[in-house]
Design a protein around this motif. Sequence first.
Motif, mmCIF file in Angstrom:
data_model
loop_
_atom_site.group_PDB
_atom_site.id
_atom_site.type_symbol
_atom_site.label_atom_id
_atom_site.label_comp_id
_atom_site.label_asym_id
_atom_site.label_seq_id
_atom_site.Cartn_x
_atom_site.Cartn_y
_atom_site.Cartn_z
ATOM 1 N N LEU A 1 1.631 2.853 -3.288
ATOM 2 C CA LEU A 1 0.671 3.801 -3.853
ATOM 3 C C LEU A 1 1.214 5.219 -3.774
ATOM 4 O O LEU A 1 1.201 5.964 -4.749
ATOM 5 N N VAL B 1 -0.663 2.682 -10.751
ATOM 6 C CA VAL B 1 -1.595 2.619 -9.625
ATOM 7 C C VAL B 1 -2.826 1.800 -10.001
ATOM 8 O O VAL B 1 -3.245 0.905 -9.275
ATOM 9 N N GLY B 2 -3.418 2.106 -11.173
ATOM 10 C CA GLY B 2 -4.674 1.451 -11.536
ATOM 11 C C GLY B 2 -4.489 0.008 -11.966
ATOM 12 O O GLY B 2 -5.405 -0.792 -11.852
ATOM 13 N N PHE C 1 0.824 -1.208 0.000
ATOM 14 C CA PHE C 1 0.000 0.000 0.000
ATOM 15 C C PHE C 1 0.860 1.262 0.000
ATOM 16 O O PHE C 1 0.457 2.283 -0.555
ATOM 17 N N LEU D 1 -0.326 -1.982 -9.439
ATOM 18 C CA LEU D 1 -0.441 -2.050 -7.986
ATOM 19 C C LEU D 1 -1.617 -2.938 -7.565
ATOM 20 O O LEU D 1 -1.513 -3.692 -6.591
ATOM 21 N N VAL D 2 -2.727 -2.871 -8.331
ATOM 22 C CA VAL D 2 -3.883 -3.716 -8.004
ATOM 23 C C VAL D 2 -3.496 -5.185 -8.124
ATOM 24 O O VAL D 2 -3.784 -6.001 -7.241
ATOM 25 N N MET E 1 -2.032 -10.538 -1.291
ATOM 26 C CA MET E 1 -3.091 -11.085 -0.443
ATOM 27 C C MET E 1 -3.135 -12.606 -0.491
ATOM 28 O O MET E 1 -3.714 -13.239 0.382
ATOM 29 N N LEU F 1 -1.307 -6.168 -5.279
ATOM 30 C CA LEU F 1 -2.055 -6.354 -4.036
ATOM 31 C C LEU F 1 -2.751 -7.701 -4.037
ATOM 32 O O LEU F 1 -2.757 -8.410 -3.033
ATOM 33 N N PHE F 2 -3.348 -8.054 -5.187
ATOM 34 C CA PHE F 2 -3.991 -9.365 -5.275
ATOM 35 C C PHE F 2 -2.968 -10.450 -4.995
ATOM 36 O O PHE F 2 -3.244 -11.411 -4.266
#
Lengths: 168, 352
Positions: free
Chosen positions: A39, A66-67, A36, A70-71, A78, A74-75
């Motif tokens: 970002l 970012v769009g 995070f 980074l998404v 996780m 993050l996936f």
Amino acid sequence: MDNNLLAQIVFYSFAVLTVGSAAVVVFSKSLIRSAFALLFTFFGVAALYAFLGADFLAAAQMVIYVGGILVLLLFGVMLTHKLYDLNLRSETFQFVPALVVAAAVFAVIVTFMLRTSWHTGPPASDAPTTAAIGELLMTDYILPFEAASILLLVAMIGAAMIVRRRSE
Amino acid sequence: MQSIAELLGLLPGYSSIPETYRALIPVVVSCVVIFACMALAVLFAVWLERKVSAHIQDRLGPMYVGGWHGWAQTLADAVKLLLKEDIVPASADKLLFKVAPFVVFLGAFAAFVVIPFGASSFVADLNIGLLYVFAVGSLSVIGIIMAGWASNNKYSLYGGMRAAAQIISYEIPSAIAIMTVVIPVGSLSLVEIVNAQQGGIQNWFIFRYPPLVFLGFIIYFIASLAEVNRTPFDIPEAESELVAGYHTEYSGMRFAFFFLAEYANMFLVASVATALFLGGWTWFVPESVVPQFIPGPVLFFGKVLALVFVQMWLRWSLPRLRVDQLMYLSWKVLLPASLALVLGVGWVTVYW
């Protein structure tokens, strides 16, 4: 002169944001917070691009990094196991060789940083860059552009093939 | 912004402020004005949504607070949200939990900087205006994932993941559909795009190269519904399966920030659609026939409100899509259709 001061305040606040959040990315003990914090690093870098007059690059940086990236990141994060209190330390601990290598790399970087005659021209103009970039992509740089497109298309088809459920 | 700078110039002692700060003041003031206007619009939209939903479902909705048709209900709700206890779950990631609403909120409100409400009522005319809207929009996605993750709740996480997957999928057809306007204008600046539509309703881009750009508008509108998580695309907060999605664990003001951001996003996509396809602040008929007697910003806001009303209308008339149907629509229907439209508009622009 006054405008210069304002520009400097803006520049340094974004520089601090970028470097500070990058430090969080590196030093944070939880993977998810590192992700995070990226970002704010991406945001700061985009702001620095905008500051240099590269408006299209700044927006593209935000949209893509970012769009998109980074998404995805993050996936990915996780889905990993240990998200908090991750102890990233290797088994073998070679302090002296590591110190020597790190010091050498640092010395090389600093030497080149001091020796390079940095381009310190007048500030870049605020003229729009989008149209020029578009024209160059469609004329001089059409081959790299198309090659990158085909590469991405192949990657996309490959990903779809892997994900697809095998039908007997 | 220029007009605000001129207005500020009338204040006594304004010219004695150093140049450095004077350059900043109009920017800050116009941002605050826009923020206040959008907050008011959002309050109104929340009330409107409840009334529209009530009338579509043949009931009354809020009727008591404030007297006339319960107009003050949202104000009462806002006060209630301010006074509510701010609960942070014990096992949440506290820092991320607290930051997430602000990131979402920032993404929603920062985009309004480039929206041209009138011929001179905008904060900044960026020449990459449209790209900027998409760029700050991606902040919201991260904020939503952050909220879903930090809550440490399976429903929140599901909601956050679904929202992220949905928003990044639908960003693609909506961005490509916007190309149908960008290609004929040759600019990404929203002000220039609206200026290109002056001179009456026949010049609005929705009627350009019929039916190509009209289809672009339809694709943009559908994709934008999905981007702001409205029904029929509201699976990120499907209350029958996910409680409330990514903001399940939020209460009080933090919840209010998500709520505000959601409605601000509705206004944002409607504003972009208005500026791109419906002529923005321009008048319906040529100035020479009937002179414009409604101020530009009022006209703009009227068009936006009409689109917001359609969003509400759809929400209360349509059932929710399944996840697979959602992805099917984005990748197999809207994306190829929008690519075909770009080819078509490009061909028409160059060879016609």
